[in-house]
Design an enzyme around this catalytic site. Structure first.
Site, short mmCIF file in Angstrom:
data_model
loop_
_atom_site.label_atom_id
_atom_site.label_comp_id
_atom_site.label_asym_id
_atom_site.label_seq_id
_atom_site.Cartn_x
_atom_site.Cartn_y
_atom_site.Cartn_z
CE1 TYR A 117 13.51 32.06 6.27
CE2 TYR A 117 13.54 29.68 5.93
CZ TYR A 117 13.38 30.98 5.44
OH TYR A 117 13.09 31.15 4.12
CE LYS A 125 -0.29 -0.29 5.04
NZ LYS A 125 -1.11 -0.78 6.18
C1 LIG Z 1 -0.39 -1.81 6.85
C2 LIG Z 1 -1.02 -3.09 7.20
C3 LIG Z 1 -0.26 -4.27 7.25
C4 LIG Z 1 1.25 -4.27 7.19
O1 LIG Z 1 1.72 -3.81 8.44
P1 LIG Z 1 3.26 -3.68 8.79
O2 LIG Z 1 3.27 -3.26 10.22
O3 LIG Z 1 3.79 -2.62 7.89
O4 LIG Z 1 3.90 -4.98 8.56
C5 LIG Z 1 -0.93 -5.47 7.43
N1 LIG Z 1 -2.27 -5.50 7.60
C6 LIG Z 1 -3.03 -4.39 7.59
C7 LIG Z 1 -4.49 -4.50 7.79
C8 LIG Z 1 -2.43 -3.15 7.41
O5 LIG Z 1 -3.18 -2.04 7.42
#
Ligand SMILES: *Cc1c(COP(=O)(O)O)cnc(C)c1O
Length: 347
Positions: free
Chosen positions: A244, A35
């Protein structure tokens, strides 16, 4: 070259996947979570790399994110969608052959009406209160749903990065109570859950951050290296200030390098006067506030003028930088800017 050089080691991603895969039994499928454009590192490239490493199941947050993966590796893999079947997604779910993880009775009804016979999975809420059907909701539809042969029933742990947290066992018990004895494949664990041990593995694991070199997978290969060009170096006399708001004042005769990157590139302002950049193994502290495109670095301790300084390297991981910035490695990765020159190291 006046932009940072971001090197992404895809070989490291493949090794991390293989290592996580090796932590579970042969019968457990290790998927890959790609994702947010593969945690900012390019979902298409990451998916192609992991396909060659053996991954056949990918998870995305939104249906739109699946297009890049289909384009790169075709129809040969499963792509599941955490947000389920949203209004307006029907065509995409159908055309890209996606598997929505249905989160509610509403989504279930939408899916069965608009795409009868199309694969789906179910997401259950076991206490995180983010996505998934509540126990009572599940109870009401469970037998009907199981008869339709969902591809997967999953839930997500809220505290898996802390192995001693009682929430882990609590969610495990509820997940078992909601799914034991059903003829379905089950998935509970992301990276953190894999490390909690076999009780948490079920049929499919869903690692994300561990693939990209982040905690809590402490044995991970380093994946991202970010090197910033030095634009200018100057001598600063005691009493003079940098940046700054005059927030840094030279106490002694100093040398300040100005490097080309700033908060517009994901290097957040909270690291002003706190973080450091690195000349190989030598740390050089940030002097003054991080600007939009520039950072001042105190290089007084170096015996030479560097052409570049590293902000992500084996000396300073995404988790080290996250600690300095008051965030987590996930946010460091997904904030990496679009201005960097990106180089991918593959097989
Ligand atoms: C993002 C996510 C993962 C992966 O999690 P990590 O901590 O990055 O390994 C797995 N399952 C769900 C539902 C997620 O939202």
């Amino acid at each position: 070259m006046s932009t940072g050089n971001l090197t992404i080691n895809l070989k490291g991603v493949a090794t991390n996947w293989a290592t996580l895969n090796g932590l579970t039994a042969e019968t457990v499928e290790t998927s890959a979570v790609v994702k947010a454009d593969g945690y900012g590192l390019d979902a298409g490239r990451v998916a192609r790399t992991l396909y060659h490493a053996g991954a056949r199941h990918f998870f995305v947050a939104a249906a739109e994110e699946a297009a890049a993966i289909r384009r790169e590796i075709g129809d040969n893999v499963n792509i599941s969608v955490f947000s389920g079947h949203m209004r307006g997604d029907t065509e995409m779910i159908n055309d890209l052959h996606l598997i929505p993880m249905l989160n509610s009775f509403n989504q279930l009804a939408r899916h069965l009406e608009s795409l009868p016979g199309h694969p789906f999975g179910i997401q259950l809420d076991t206490g995180m209160n983010r996505l998934g059907m509540e126990p009572s909701e599940w109870e009401a539809v469970r037998d009907t749903v199981v008869a339709l042969k969902p591809s997967l029933v999953m839930s997500h742990l809220a505290c898996a990065d802390d192995a001693t947290h009682p929430m882990n066992r609590q969610q495990l018990n509820l997940f078992r109570a909601m799914t034991d004895g059903l003829d379905v494949k089950r998935s509970l664990s992301a990276t953190g859950g894999i490390l909690l041990g076999p009780d948490y593995h079920f049929d499919v694991t869903r690692p994300g951050i561990g693939l990209y070199g982040g905690a809590p997978f402490t044995d991970a290969n380093h994946v991202v290296h970010l090197s910033l060009p030095v634009i200018q170096i100057r001598d600063v006399a005691p009493g003079e200030t940098v940046g700054y708001g005059n927030s840094w004042t030279a106490q002694v005769q100093s040398r300040i390098a100005t490097v080309a990157a700033g908060y517009a590139d994901g290097l957040v302002r909270t690291m002003s006067n706190k973080g450091q950049l690195w000349d190989a193994q030598t740390p050089c502290p940030i002097a003054g506030r991080v600007s939009m495109d520039l950072i001042g670095v105190n290089i007084t301790n170096l015996d030479h003028d560097p052409q570049t300084l590293d902000i992500l390297s084996p000396s300073q991981t995404i988790d080290d930088l996250a600690e300095i910035s008051g965030t987590i490695g996930y946010e460091i990765l997904t904030s990496l800017g679009t201005r960097y020159a990106r180089r991918y190291i593959s097989q």
